[in-house]
Design a protein around this motif. Sequence first.
Motif, PDB file in Angstrom:
ATOM      1  N   ASN A 139       0.844  -1.188   0.000  1.00  0.00           N
ATOM      2  CA  ASN A 139       0.000   0.000   0.000  1.00  0.00           C
ATOM      3  C   ASN A 139       0.886   1.248   0.000  1.00  0.00           C
ATOM      4  O   ASN A 139       1.691   1.440   0.916  1.00  0.00           O
ATOM      5  CB  ASN A 139      -0.901   0.007   1.234  1.00  0.00           C
ATOM      6  CG  ASN A 139      -1.647  -1.307   1.400  1.00  0.00           C
ATOM      7  OD1 ASN A 139      -2.682  -1.506   0.786  1.00  0.00           O
ATOM      8  ND2 ASN A 139      -1.109  -2.216   2.208  1.00  0.00           N
ATOM      9  N   ILE A 140       0.724   2.079  -1.044  1.00  0.00           N
ATOM     10  CA  ILE A 140       1.599   3.243  -1.205  1.00  0.00           C
ATOM     11  C   ILE A 140       0.742   4.505  -1.307  1.00  0.00           C
ATOM     12  O   ILE A 140      -0.274   4.532  -2.015  1.00  0.00           O
ATOM     13  CB  ILE A 140       2.495   3.087  -2.446  1.00  0.00           C
ATOM     14  CG1 ILE A 140       3.369   1.835  -2.271  1.00  0.00           C
ATOM     15  CG2 ILE A 140       3.375   4.325  -2.651  1.00  0.00           C
ATOM     16  CD1 ILE A 140       4.148   1.434  -3.486  1.00  0.00           C
ATOM     17  N   GLU A 141       1.147   5.530  -0.564  1.00  0.00           N
ATOM     18  CA  GLU A 141       0.381   6.773  -0.508  1.00  0.00           C
ATOM     19  C   GLU A 141       1.350   7.948  -0.413  1.00  0.00           C
ATOM     20  O   GLU A 141       2.410   7.838   0.214  1.00  0.00           O
ATOM     21  CB  GLU A 141      -0.550   6.734   0.712  1.00  0.00           C
ATOM     22  CG  GLU A 141      -1.629   7.790   0.710  1.00  0.00           C
ATOM     23  CD  GLU A 141      -2.674   7.547   1.803  1.00  0.00           C
ATOM     24  OE1 GLU A 141      -3.593   8.375   1.925  1.00  0.00           O
ATOM     25  OE2 GLU A 141      -2.563   6.536   2.527  1.00  0.00           O
ATOM     26  N   GLN A 142       0.981   9.072  -1.028  1.00  0.00           N
ATOM     27  CA  GLN A 142       1.826  10.263  -0.993  1.00  0.00           C
ATOM     28  C   GLN A 142       1.001  11.466  -0.550  1.00  0.00           C
ATOM     29  O   GLN A 142      -0.153  11.630  -0.955  1.00  0.00           O
ATOM     30  CB  GLN A 142       2.431  10.549  -2.376  1.00  0.00           C
ATOM     31  CG  GLN A 142       3.378  11.739  -2.395  1.00  0.00           C
ATOM     32  CD  GLN A 142       3.898  12.051  -3.795  1.00  0.00           C
ATOM     33  OE1 GLN A 142       3.390  11.519  -4.780  1.00  0.00           O
ATOM     34  NE2 GLN A 142       4.911  12.898  -3.889  1.00  0.00           N
ATOM     35  N   GLY A 143       1.604  12.293   0.311  1.00  0.00           N
ATOM     36  CA  GLY A 143       0.923  13.492   0.778  1.00  0.00           C
ATOM     37  C   GLY A 143       1.928  14.524   1.249  1.00  0.00           C
ATOM     38  O   GLY A 143       3.130  14.272   1.320  1.00  0.00           O
ATOM     39  N   GLN A 144       1.431  15.682   1.594  1.00  0.00           N
ATOM     40  CA  GLN A 144       2.293  16.773   2.041  1.00  0.00           C
ATOM     41  C   GLN A 144       2.917  16.454   3.396  1.00  0.00           C
ATOM     42  O   GLN A 144       2.278  15.871   4.260  1.00  0.00           O
ATOM     43  CB  GLN A 144       1.478  18.060   2.148  1.00  0.00           C
ATOM     44  CG  GLN A 144       2.315  19.303   2.385  1.00  0.00           C
ATOM     45  CD  GLN A 144       1.453  20.549   2.434  1.00  0.00           C
ATOM     46  OE1 GLN A 144       0.634  20.708   3.339  1.00  0.00           O
ATOM     47  NE2 GLN A 144       1.620  21.430   1.458  1.00  0.00           N
ATOM     48  N   CYS A 145       4.179  16.841   3.568  1.00  0.00           N
ATOM     49  CA  CYS A 145       4.869  16.661   4.852  1.00  0.00           C
ATOM     50  C   CYS A 145       4.383  17.728   5.821  1.00  0.00           C
ATOM     51  O   CYS A 145       4.467  18.930   5.521  1.00  0.00           O
ATOM     52  CB  CYS A 145       6.383  16.773   4.641  1.00  0.00           C
ATOM     53  SG  CYS A 145       7.339  16.677   6.161  1.00  0.00           S
ATOM     54  N   SER A 146       3.882  17.337   6.967  1.00  0.00           N
ATOM     55  CA  SER A 146       3.259  18.287   7.898  1.00  0.00           C
ATOM     56  C   SER A 146       4.281  19.184   8.596  1.00  0.00           C
ATOM     57  O   SER A 146       3.962  20.313   8.966  1.00  0.00           O
ATOM     58  CB  SER A 146       2.428  17.534   8.940  1.00  0.00           C
ATOM     59  OG  SER A 146       3.237  16.628   9.661  1.00  0.00           O
ATOM     60  N   TRP A 147       5.515  18.702   8.783  1.00  0.00           N
ATOM     61  CA  TRP A 147       6.502  19.524   9.491  1.00  0.00           C
ATOM     62  C   TRP A 147       7.391  20.336   8.542  1.00  0.00           C
ATOM     63  O   TRP A 147       8.180  21.152   8.970  1.00  0.00           O
ATOM     64  CB  TRP A 147       7.359  18.670  10.424  1.00  0.00           C
ATOM     65  CG  TRP A 147       8.054  17.513   9.773  1.00  0.00           C
ATOM     66  CD1 TRP A 147       9.267  17.532   9.158  1.00  0.00           C
ATOM     67  CD2 TRP A 147       7.583  16.175   9.668  1.00  0.00           C
ATOM     68  NE1 TRP A 147       9.576  16.290   8.668  1.00  0.00           N
ATOM     69  CE2 TRP A 147       8.561  15.424   8.977  1.00  0.00           C
ATOM     70  CE3 TRP A 147       6.423  15.513  10.095  1.00  0.00           C
ATOM     71  CZ2 TRP A 147       8.417  14.074   8.699  1.00  0.00           C
ATOM     72  CZ3 TRP A 147       6.281  14.163   9.824  1.00  0.00           C
ATOM     73  CH2 TRP A 147       7.263  13.455   9.139  1.00  0.00           C
ATOM     74  N   ASN A 148       7.248  20.078   7.236  1.00  0.00           N
ATOM     75  CA  ASN A 148       7.962  20.877   6.235  1.00  0.00           C
ATOM     76  C   ASN A 148       7.125  20.845   4.956  1.00  0.00           C
ATOM     77  O   ASN A 148       7.243  19.924   4.150  1.00  0.00           O
ATOM     78  CB  ASN A 148       9.358  20.323   5.980  1.00  0.00           C
ATOM     79  CG  ASN A 148      10.198  21.220   5.097  1.00  0.00           C
ATOM     80  OD1 ASN A 148       9.668  22.106   4.422  1.00  0.00           O
ATOM     81  ND2 ASN A 148      11.502  21.018   5.093  1.00  0.00           N
ATOM     82  N   THR A 149       6.287  21.854   4.785  1.00  0.00           N
ATOM     83  CA  THR A 149       5.286  21.818   3.721  1.00  0.00           C
ATOM     84  C   THR A 149       5.886  21.916   2.322  1.00  0.00           C
ATOM     85  O   THR A 149       5.176  21.730   1.326  1.00  0.00           O
ATOM     86  CB  THR A 149       4.261  22.956   3.916  1.00  0.00           C
ATOM     87  OG1 THR A 149       4.964  24.207   4.021  1.00  0.00           O
ATOM     88  CG2 THR A 149       3.450  22.736   5.182  1.00  0.00           C
ATOM     89  N   GLU A 407      10.694  10.991   3.358  1.00  0.00           N
ATOM     90  CA  GLU A 407      10.496  12.427   3.184  1.00  0.00           C
ATOM     91  C   GLU A 407      11.180  12.822   1.870  1.00  0.00           C
ATOM     92  O   GLU A 407      12.364  12.542   1.662  1.00  0.00           O
ATOM     93  CB  GLU A 407      11.082  13.203   4.359  1.00  0.00           C
ATOM     94  CG  GLU A 407      10.786  14.694   4.301  1.00  0.00           C
ATOM     95  CD  GLU A 407      11.232  15.449   5.549  1.00  0.00           C
ATOM     96  OE1 GLU A 407      11.211  16.693   5.520  1.00  0.00           O
ATOM     97  OE2 GLU A 407      11.617  14.793   6.553  1.00  0.00           O
ATOM     98  N   ILE A 408      10.413  13.469   0.985  1.00  0.00           N
ATOM     99  CA  ILE A 408      10.861  13.731  -0.383  1.00  0.00           C
ATOM    100  C   ILE A 408      11.034  15.235  -0.622  1.00  0.00           C
ATOM    101  O   ILE A 408      10.136  16.029  -0.301  1.00  0.00           O
ATOM    102  CB  ILE A 408       9.824  13.186  -1.399  1.00  0.00           C
ATOM    103  CG1 ILE A 408       9.550  11.691  -1.165  1.00  0.00           C
ATOM    104  CG2 ILE A 408      10.271  13.465  -2.830  1.00  0.00           C
ATOM    105  CD1 ILE A 408      10.692  10.794  -1.472  1.00  0.00           C
ATOM    106  N   ILE A 409      12.167  15.611  -1.206  1.00  0.00           N
ATOM    107  CA  ILE A 409      12.362  16.971  -1.721  1.00  0.00           C
ATOM    108  C   ILE A 409      12.093  16.917  -3.221  1.00  0.00           C
ATOM    109  O   ILE A 409      12.754  16.165  -3.946  1.00  0.00           O
ATOM    110  CB  ILE A 409      13.789  17.480  -1.459  1.00  0.00           C
ATOM    111  CG1 ILE A 409      14.083  17.486   0.047  1.00  0.00           C
ATOM    112  CG2 ILE A 409      13.970  18.878  -2.027  1.00  0.00           C
ATOM    113  CD1 ILE A 409      15.526  17.883   0.384  1.00  0.00           C
ATOM    114  N   PRO A 410      11.118  17.691  -3.715  1.00  0.00           N
ATOM    115  CA  PRO A 410      10.767  17.589  -5.144  1.00  0.00           C
ATOM    116  C   PRO A 410      11.889  18.087  -6.052  1.00  0.00           C
ATOM    117  O   PRO A 410      12.742  18.881  -5.654  1.00  0.00           O
ATOM    118  CB  PRO A 410       9.515  18.467  -5.260  1.00  0.00           C
ATOM    119  CG  PRO A 410       9.597  19.414  -4.108  1.00  0.00           C
ATOM    120  CD  PRO A 410      10.275  18.664  -2.999  1.00  0.00           C
TER     121      PRO A 410
END
Length: 530
Positions: A139-149, A407-410
């Motif tokens: 199960n894979i999901e992606q969303g905004q990081c809450s501590w570094n938007t 945690e991903i940096i675009p």
Amino acid sequence: MKKIKVYIYLSIIIFTVSLISCGDVSRNVMDDGIAKTESVDRATSKLKKQEKKEVDDRKKTKHNTEEYDKITENEFLSALKNPLSTFSVDVDKASYSNSRRYLNSNQLPPVDAVRIEEFINYFDYKYPQPKDEVPFSINIEQGQCSWNTKHSIVSIALKGKDVEVQNMPASNLVFLIDVSGSMGNANKLPLLKKSFKILLEKLRQQDKVAIVVYAGAAGKVLESTTCDKRDEIMKAFNALQSGGSTAGGEGIKLAYKIAHDNFIEGGNNRIILATDGDFNVGQSSDAALVRLIEEKRESGVYLTVLGFGMGNYKDSKMEKLSNAGNGNYAYIDNILEAKKVLGKELWGTLYTIAKDVKIQIEFNPAKVKAYRLIGYENRMLKKEDFNDDKKDAGDIGSGHTVTALYEIIPAGSKEKVADIDELEYQKSKIVKSDNLMTVKLRYKKPDSDKSKLVVRKIKENIISNDNLSDNFLFANAVAEFGLLLRKSKFKKNSSFEHVKTVAKKVKGEDKEGYRAEFIKLVEIAELLSK
């Protein structure tokens, strides 16, 4: 003549007076000496009493000799220069319950006692059951990081297949119990006995139990006995007493011998080690014990480690032993945790559905500038280890869930990340693709030495917080809490208040109250951190 007599009489009187006077002086000197001697005696006696009190106080003082391995947090890595991230799954949960013990004692846990992946994996998540021959769903999901938007979070979660208890093979269990002097406290051997009573009630008649103890030496307390004789097994448990030094290595050898002597082909053959980890006699170093268990695990016998107690607790040793023994590791801080581990989750703990489970992610540098795996620091593997079936990795039990967060940096970010100089003899070329990353998994069936490969290609999602699952949001809140407890340099805008807000929002049904307890622990940590 009269004058002579008078003179003699006067002389006698004077001599007598002198004697009396000297006697008075002597008595005064003697009295003074006695007084001084008595004063010295009293002072000496007082000093001795003071010294004795200090010695007694030292004996009563419980010095904290707990041991935790240093954790160096995973850094952000360039997706162009380091496109592969490889790690072993981890279903251990000891770090969370051990940290809870600290917080409930109004202390923040040591930074290195906090392993964020074990915090996340402590909780149940509503991931779907597998639908094909693979024994776990992906199960894979992606969303905004809450501590570094400016960053996003990618969640990769596995859900082990639930196997009905009646369909599980018989178990050959050897309880290896530390009965050394350090196990005498109420939260050690006495709690251990009550905990094993919960486990024993869950075992079936066809399951077998043997008991081995170790202190100054190792010994067999109970022959392998089927669980239709529960009274006999419980009587042996209740008779255990603590005392002596800790010869853990000898106990481990004897336990493996008994497990091998009673081996069930196709069955669940497992040693359950219960200890505070304070081994101090014979083979007691971490390296020696790990080598011993690595050698023994080839026999097909798994190892579960249950930690008890505080003050001299050796977390670092316990984790290494369970990792080496194809097993899992839990910390029992109270009877409710015993009910969770040895009652509610017993068959997930005891029955393995997939072993040597490894995950390898390839990030697309056209979409990802850099990435960081949150936690799993002591589960990292070399990229070559992924295809090496001889390389040991973690196991998944019936119904287990495993969640990993990146945690991903675009790719378009101007944020600076650690990098290396351009290579002189080779160049990197980016292949055009809409995929964010490729997820590869390898696992073996419990009775196989050959791994199976599973591949999933993941497209980039449009990040929106409106449709993120409760699973994703709660796991992120737990990770944020871990960053705060670790005082992580990556915590950015993390806050206890935000963790509480999210956790309360997605607490859900929470039948067992574990999420409500989590919120309480966050509140305690917030107050202790002020």
